[in-house]
Design a protein around this motif. Structure first.
Motif, mmCIF file in Angstrom:
data_model
loop_
_atom_site.group_PDB
_atom_site.id
_atom_site.type_symbol
_atom_site.label_atom_id
_atom_site.label_comp_id
_atom_site.label_asym_id
_atom_site.label_seq_id
_atom_site.Cartn_x
_atom_site.Cartn_y
_atom_site.Cartn_z
ATOM 1 N N GLY A 157 0.745 -1.292 -0.160
ATOM 2 C CA GLY A 157 0.064 0.307 -0.338
ATOM 3 C C GLY A 157 0.851 1.210 -0.195
ATOM 4 O O GLY A 157 0.186 2.353 -0.663
ATOM 5 N N LEU A 180 -2.656 8.427 2.963
ATOM 6 C CA LEU A 180 -1.968 7.375 3.439
ATOM 7 C C LEU A 180 -1.438 7.287 4.592
ATOM 8 O O LEU A 180 -1.824 6.632 5.383
ATOM 9 C CB LEU A 180 -1.188 6.300 2.694
ATOM 10 C CG LEU A 180 -0.772 5.002 2.789
ATOM 11 C CD1 LEU A 180 -2.069 4.379 3.007
ATOM 12 C CD2 LEU A 180 -0.177 4.340 2.009
ATOM 13 N N GLU A 230 -7.679 2.144 -4.107
ATOM 14 C CA GLU A 230 -6.967 2.923 -3.228
ATOM 15 C C GLU A 230 -5.992 3.151 -4.488
ATOM 16 O O GLU A 230 -4.869 4.297 -4.316
ATOM 17 C CB GLU A 230 -5.446 2.483 -2.259
ATOM 18 C CG GLU A 230 -6.253 1.732 -1.054
ATOM 19 C CD GLU A 230 -4.563 1.079 -0.696
ATOM 20 O OE1 GLU A 230 -3.287 -0.105 -0.931
ATOM 21 O OE2 GLU A 230 -5.160 1.347 0.865
#
Length: 320
Positions: free
Chosen positions: A90, A276, A268
């Protein structure tokens, strides 16, 4: 063989008196130099309180596992959070999106504003001010208010899809599809920041003396040659400043739009490192990972900023 020299008592007394006289003079000079620093003291205090103190605390938190609850203990984990920064998919995806935001915003923060400023520079009188005001107006709109309007425009039943229907095209959910969420945020951010960049470039053009262009024209230079070899080199410091601002602030410019329109989604696809970090710290309550990632990104952006500043010092020409 030793020779003893006797110093008269009067000379020794005069030396002590000179030293004592110099001390008050030094004290007076220090006192006279104090007022400017007293004026700077409130700003320095705010800088320490709101910038350096949180930075030191972030470095400290990056070595601990803590969920931000006062009743929860802080567990020392060493460099474990930094290892997670470089292994989490991520974070890598958000970093790639951040680079995409920066690269795609550069034409709208440097190239297009320069063209608009050069065109409006040729306008005379009140029309030039009117055009510049129209271009600058979007930045005066609050980001959340602008996001509400753009949400309505980009809705599947909004004006944008109605316009597509006029050409026989199917409606599109711009903010809820992975292929268009990031471009939509980019377009809104570019619309908002372009006016500020035009104002900066216009200020830079105002600082360039017209004598250079007139001298080049007398020597037979064409309009394009004057622009290429005279105007743009004198404008390099302004353009490098805009590049620096885009690199450092593009994430902050997009943050309120992300929070209001897409929340970093879908999947995302539109998130960046700033959003984030907020999610890690204040949604997942992982202050250690958020702090470690923030320190890593702070170092990276700091190195980029240092490089751009060095380029500005090396290649910029200041018209004095």
């Amino acid at each position: 063989m030793f020779v003893e020299l006797a110093v008269p008592a009067t000379l020794a007394g005069e030396g002590r008196a000179a030293v004592q006289a110099a001390r008050p003079a030094l004290a007076r000079r220090l006192l006279a130099a104090t007022p400017p620093y007293l004026y700077l003291l409130p700003a320095l205090a705010c800088l320490v309180l709101w910038t350096y103190k949180p930075l030191v605390e972030a470095v400290q938190l990056s070595f601990y596992d803590w969920n931000l609850l006062p009743t929860s203990p802080m567990t020392y984990v060493g460099l474990d959070k930094y290892r997670q920064v470089f292994t989490q998919a991520g974070l890598r995806h958000a970093a790639v999106n951040t680079v995409i935001y920066i690269v795609c915003l550069l034409p709208f923060s440097v190239v297009l504003p320069t063209a608009v400023a050069l065109v409006t520079r040729r306008l005379g009188g009140r029309s030039r001010d009117v055009y510049r005001a129209l271009v600058f107006t979007p930045i005066l709109v609050a980001p959340v208010a602008a996001a509400a309007v753009w949400r309505w425009l980009l809705d599947p039943t909004g004006l944008s899809n109605q316009a597509l229907g006029w050409f026989g095209l199917a409606p599109h959910n711009w903010l809820r599809e992975e292929s268009t969420a990031l471009p939509a945020i980019l377009a809104i951010t570019a619309w908002s920041m372009c006016g500020f960049a035009v104002l900066v470039v216009s200020a830079g053009l105002t600082g360039i003396s017209a004598d250079y262009g007139e001298a080049a024209a007398i020597d037979g230079a064409t309009g394009w040659q004057i622009l290429r070899w005279v105007t743009l080199p004198l404008l390099r410091s302004t353009l490098l400043f805009l590049v620096l601002m885009t690199v450092l602030l593009s994430g902050q410019w997009t943050f309120p739009l992300l929070d209001s329109l897409t929340q970093g989604g879908p999947a995302e696809s539109s998130t960046n490192v700033y959003y984030l970090l907020w999610e890690l710290g204040f949604r997942n309550f992982d202050s250690g990972l958020a702090s470690a990632a923030g320190i890593v990104f702070f170092v990276v952006f700091g190195l980029i900023a240092a490089g751009l500043v060095a380029l500005a010092d090396r290649f910029s020409f200041h018209d004095n």
